[in-house]
Design a protein around this motif. Structure first.
Motif, mmCIF file in Angstrom:
data_model
loop_
_atom_site.group_PDB
_atom_site.id
_atom_site.type_symbol
_atom_site.label_atom_id
_atom_site.label_comp_id
_atom_site.label_asym_id
_atom_site.label_seq_id
_atom_site.Cartn_x
_atom_site.Cartn_y
_atom_site.Cartn_z
ATOM 1 N N ASN A 1 0.836 -1.199 0.000
ATOM 2 C CA ASN A 1 0.000 0.000 0.000
ATOM 3 C C ASN A 1 0.866 1.242 0.000
ATOM 4 O OD1 ASN A 1 -0.393 -1.705 2.710
ATOM 5 N ND2 ASN A 1 0.203 0.408 3.210
ATOM 6 N N PHE A 2 0.293 2.298 -0.538
ATOM 7 C CA PHE A 2 0.911 3.616 -0.453
ATOM 8 C C PHE A 2 0.023 4.411 0.484
ATOM 9 C CE2 PHE A 2 2.232 2.139 -4.706
ATOM 10 C CZ PHE A 2 3.610 2.227 -4.549
ATOM 11 N N GLY A 3 0.448 4.626 1.707
ATOM 12 C CA GLY A 3 -0.411 5.263 2.706
ATOM 13 C C GLY A 3 -1.662 4.432 2.863
ATOM 14 N N SER A 4 -2.823 5.044 2.695
ATOM 15 C CA SER A 4 -4.062 4.294 2.898
ATOM 16 C C SER A 4 -4.534 3.606 1.608
ATOM 17 C CB SER A 4 -5.155 5.235 3.416
ATOM 18 O OG SER A 4 -5.387 6.234 2.442
ATOM 19 N N LEU A 5 -3.791 3.833 0.527
ATOM 20 C CA LEU A 5 -4.195 3.223 -0.754
ATOM 21 C C LEU A 5 -3.614 1.814 -0.877
ATOM 22 C CD1 LEU A 5 -5.524 3.676 -3.613
ATOM 23 C CD2 LEU A 5 -3.248 4.352 -4.385
ATOM 24 N N GLN A 6 -4.501 0.837 -0.882
ATOM 25 C CA GLN A 6 -4.053 -0.549 -1.054
ATOM 26 C C GLN A 6 -3.918 -0.836 -2.533
ATOM 27 O OE1 GLN A 6 -6.912 -2.953 1.277
ATOM 28 N NE2 GLN A 6 -5.104 -4.280 1.516
ATOM 29 N N VAL A 7 -2.712 -1.124 -2.978
ATOM 30 C CA VAL A 7 -2.478 -1.314 -4.412
ATOM 31 C C VAL A 7 -2.355 -2.797 -4.764
ATOM 32 C CG1 VAL A 7 -0.884 -0.831 -6.301
ATOM 33 C CG2 VAL A 7 -1.464 0.961 -4.679
ATOM 34 N N LEU A 8 -1.627 -3.551 -3.966
ATOM 35 C CA LEU A 8 -1.576 -5.006 -4.156
ATOM 36 C C LEU A 8 -2.264 -5.642 -2.950
ATOM 37 C CD1 LEU A 8 2.116 -5.465 -5.424
ATOM 38 C CD2 LEU A 8 0.028 -5.108 -6.782
ATOM 39 N N GLY B 1 -3.719 -6.372 -17.752
ATOM 40 C CA GLY B 1 -4.754 -5.827 -16.892
ATOM 41 C C GLY B 1 -4.885 -4.341 -17.095
ATOM 42 N N PRO B 2 -5.999 -3.765 -16.627
ATOM 43 C CA PRO B 2 -6.246 -2.348 -16.852
ATOM 44 C C PRO B 2 -5.237 -1.462 -16.128
ATOM 45 C CG PRO B 2 -7.974 -3.310 -15.469
ATOM 46 C CD PRO B 2 -7.112 -4.427 -15.942
ATOM 47 N N SER B 3 -5.133 -0.246 -16.601
ATOM 48 C CA SER B 3 -4.277 0.752 -15.995
ATOM 49 C C SER B 3 -4.686 0.942 -14.528
ATOM 50 C CB SER B 3 -4.465 2.042 -16.789
ATOM 51 O OG SER B 3 -3.708 3.051 -16.225
ATOM 52 N N GLY B 4 -3.694 1.003 -13.651
ATOM 53 C CA GLY B 4 -3.965 1.209 -12.231
ATOM 54 C C GLY B 4 -4.215 -0.067 -11.458
ATOM 55 N N SER B 5 -4.102 -1.216 -12.127
ATOM 56 C CA SER B 5 -4.405 -2.471 -11.423
ATOM 57 C C SER B 5 -3.249 -2.953 -10.549
ATOM 58 C CB SER B 5 -4.822 -3.559 -12.419
ATOM 59 O OG SER B 5 -3.825 -3.765 -13.394
ATOM 60 N N GLY B 6 -2.077 -2.331 -10.688
ATOM 61 C CA GLY B 6 -0.954 -2.686 -9.809
ATOM 62 C C GLY B 6 0.161 -3.459 -10.492
ATOM 63 N N LYS B 7 0.145 -3.533 -11.822
ATOM 64 C CA LYS B 7 1.139 -4.318 -12.555
ATOM 65 C C LYS B 7 2.559 -3.772 -12.350
ATOM 66 C CE LYS B 7 -0.846 -3.478 -16.536
ATOM 67 N NZ LYS B 7 -1.859 -2.482 -16.100
ATOM 68 N N SER B 8 2.707 -2.459 -12.542
ATOM 69 C CA SER B 8 4.047 -1.871 -12.378
ATOM 70 C C SER B 8 4.503 -1.987 -10.932
ATOM 71 C CB SER B 8 4.034 -0.390 -12.775
ATOM 72 O OG SER B 8 3.752 -0.256 -14.140
ATOM 73 N N THR B 9 3.602 -1.785 -10.010
ATOM 74 C CA THR B 9 3.962 -1.887 -8.595
ATOM 75 C C THR B 9 4.455 -3.299 -8.276
ATOM 76 O OG1 THR B 9 2.336 -0.196 -8.027
ATOM 77 C CG2 THR B 9 3.095 -1.621 -6.234
ATOM 78 N N PHE B 10 3.796 -4.291 -8.837
ATOM 79 C CA PHE B 10 4.228 -5.668 -8.592
ATOM 80 C C PHE B 10 5.640 -5.897 -9.151
ATOM 81 C CE2 PHE B 10 4.179 -10.274 -9.764
ATOM 82 C CZ PHE B 10 4.318 -10.746 -8.463
HETATM 83 P P1 ADP Z 1 -0.507 -0.324 -13.465
HETATM 84 O O1 ADP Z 1 0.939 -0.512 -13.758
HETATM 85 O O2 ADP Z 1 -1.292 -1.600 -13.493
HETATM 86 O O3 ADP Z 1 -1.139 0.713 -14.335
HETATM 87 P P2 ADP Z 1 0.455 0.831 -11.003
HETATM 88 O O4 ADP Z 1 1.150 -0.251 -10.269
HETATM 89 O O5 ADP Z 1 1.306 1.823 -11.708
HETATM 90 O O6 ADP Z 1 -0.640 0.200 -11.972
HETATM 91 O O7 ADP Z 1 -0.445 1.659 -9.995
HETATM 92 C C1 ADP Z 1 -1.420 1.073 -9.179
HETATM 93 C C2 ADP Z 1 -1.961 2.138 -8.249
HETATM 94 O O8 ADP Z 1 -0.958 2.539 -7.345
HETATM 95 C C3 ADP Z 1 -2.451 3.389 -8.958
HETATM 96 O O9 ADP Z 1 -3.617 3.833 -8.309
HETATM 97 C C4 ADP Z 1 -1.310 4.360 -8.719
HETATM 98 O O10 ADP Z 1 -1.766 5.686 -8.719
HETATM 99 C C5 ADP Z 1 -0.803 3.947 -7.355
HETATM 100 N N1 ADP Z 1 0.618 4.226 -7.146
HETATM 101 C C6 ADP Z 1 1.649 3.684 -7.835
HETATM 102 N N2 ADP Z 1 2.829 4.129 -7.367
HETATM 103 C C7 ADP Z 1 2.539 4.980 -6.357
HETATM 104 C C8 ADP Z 1 3.342 5.774 -5.453
HETATM 105 N N3 ADP Z 1 4.678 5.766 -5.512
HETATM 106 N N4 ADP Z 1 2.688 6.524 -4.538
HETATM 107 C C9 ADP Z 1 1.334 6.516 -4.464
HETATM 108 N N5 ADP Z 1 0.536 5.791 -5.276
HETATM 109 C C10 ADP Z 1 1.118 5.039 -6.205
#
Ligand code: ADP
Ligand code: MG
Length: 253
Positions: A13-20, A37-46
């Motif tokens: 998570n990033f703060g209160s935002l749960q991403v994975l 998967g759609p944009s914002g689904s967490g692929k890059s974060t993973f």
């Molecule tokens: P994808 O690659 O599937 O498009 P991301 O992994 O880039 O998705 O992002 C998933 C979510 O995490 C999005 O809502 C994005 O705004 C948020 N996010 C990604 N990186 C950060 C960060 N460093 N700080 C805060 N939020 C982030």
């Protein structure tokens, strides 16, 4: 055999935002996983978690049997030192949508920089291997060109050669063709296909479904921080069992 990547309920998570929200995935050695998967689904974060550019908040993530970013003692986890983290990252190559080449260095200089600085290779040795790698990605005529003199597809191929120069055991690709003009996509995918055929373990975030079908051993569809379904390309892309996967595919195909 130990999988090259094992994700067990990985949360970020990033703060209160749960991403994975609990990713379970395995990639065997020599396998290619396409992550869609759609944009914002967490692929890059993973991907960034695998490469330890982001810290996992919960769950366990292993690369080649080794816990990423942490050391386990009993059932407690301790963060590893920046030096140990750098050592883990060294074995993982990453290619981004934007090639991030050094603009004031030639293609060859871009490729040999890390082997010399990080691995302590001699300039002569790095140069020899660098030329071979540039030849492998079809750029033997461009070794002395600067990034601005290269097309996007050529720059991305330099970026792939640069990642390979570190002799990674795993390559991560984050939408490597998304920033390219359509006519340049094929040359980059072709280099990636060669790499897959040579046995490289790869995780590829992509919207190129033709590539996924042909090259991937497995496809995982991510939505909203979870893997909705994963399996063989024909199954996930051709006969998805989840409505969310069907909706996504109908939008991009
Ligand atoms: P994808 O690659 O599937 O498009 P991301 O992994 O880039 O998705 O992002 C998933 C979510 O995490 C999005 O809502 C994005 O705004 C948020 N996010 C990604 N990186 C950060 C960060 N460093 N700080 C805060 N939020 C982030
Ligand atoms: Mg992304």
């Amino acid at each position: 055999m130990t999988p090259m990547i094992k994700a067990d309920q990985v949360c970020k998570n990033f703060g209160s935002l749960q991403v994975l929200k609990g990713i379970d995935l395995e990639v065997g050695s020599g396998e290619v996983l396409c992550l869609v998967g759609p944009s914002g689904s967490g692929k890059s974060t993973f991907l960034r978690c695998i490469n330890h550019l982001e810290k996992v908040n919960a769950g366990r993530l292993y690369v080649d049997g080794e816990l990423v970013g942490y050391r386990q003692k009993g059932d407690k986890l301790y963060e590893i030192s920046p030096k140990q983290a750098a050592r883990q990252r060294r074995d993982i190559g990453m290619v981004f949508q934007h090639f991030n080449l050094f603009p004031h260095r030639t293609a060859l200089e871009n490729v040999i920089e890390a082997p010399i600085l990080v691995k302590g290779e001699s300039r002569a040795e790095a140069t020899k291997r660098g030329r071979t790698l540039l030849e492998k990605v079809g750029l033997s005529a461009k070794v002395d060109a600067y990034p601005a003199q290269l097309s996007g597809g050529q720059q991305q191929r330099v970026a792939i050669a640069r990642a390979l120069a570190m002799e990674p055991k795993l390559m991560l690709f984050d939408e490597p063709t998304s920033a390219l003009d359509p006519e340049l996509v094929g040359e980059v995918l072709s280099v990636m296909r060669d790499l897959a055929e040579a046995g490289m373990t790869m995780v590829v975030v992509t919207h190129e479904m033709g590539f996924a079908r042909e090259v991937a051993d497995a496809v995982a569809f991510m939505d909203n921080g979870v893997v909705v379904e994963a399996g063989q390309p024909d199954q996930v892309l051709g006969a998805p069992t989840h409505q969310r996967t069907r909706d996504f595919l109908s939008k991009i195909l």
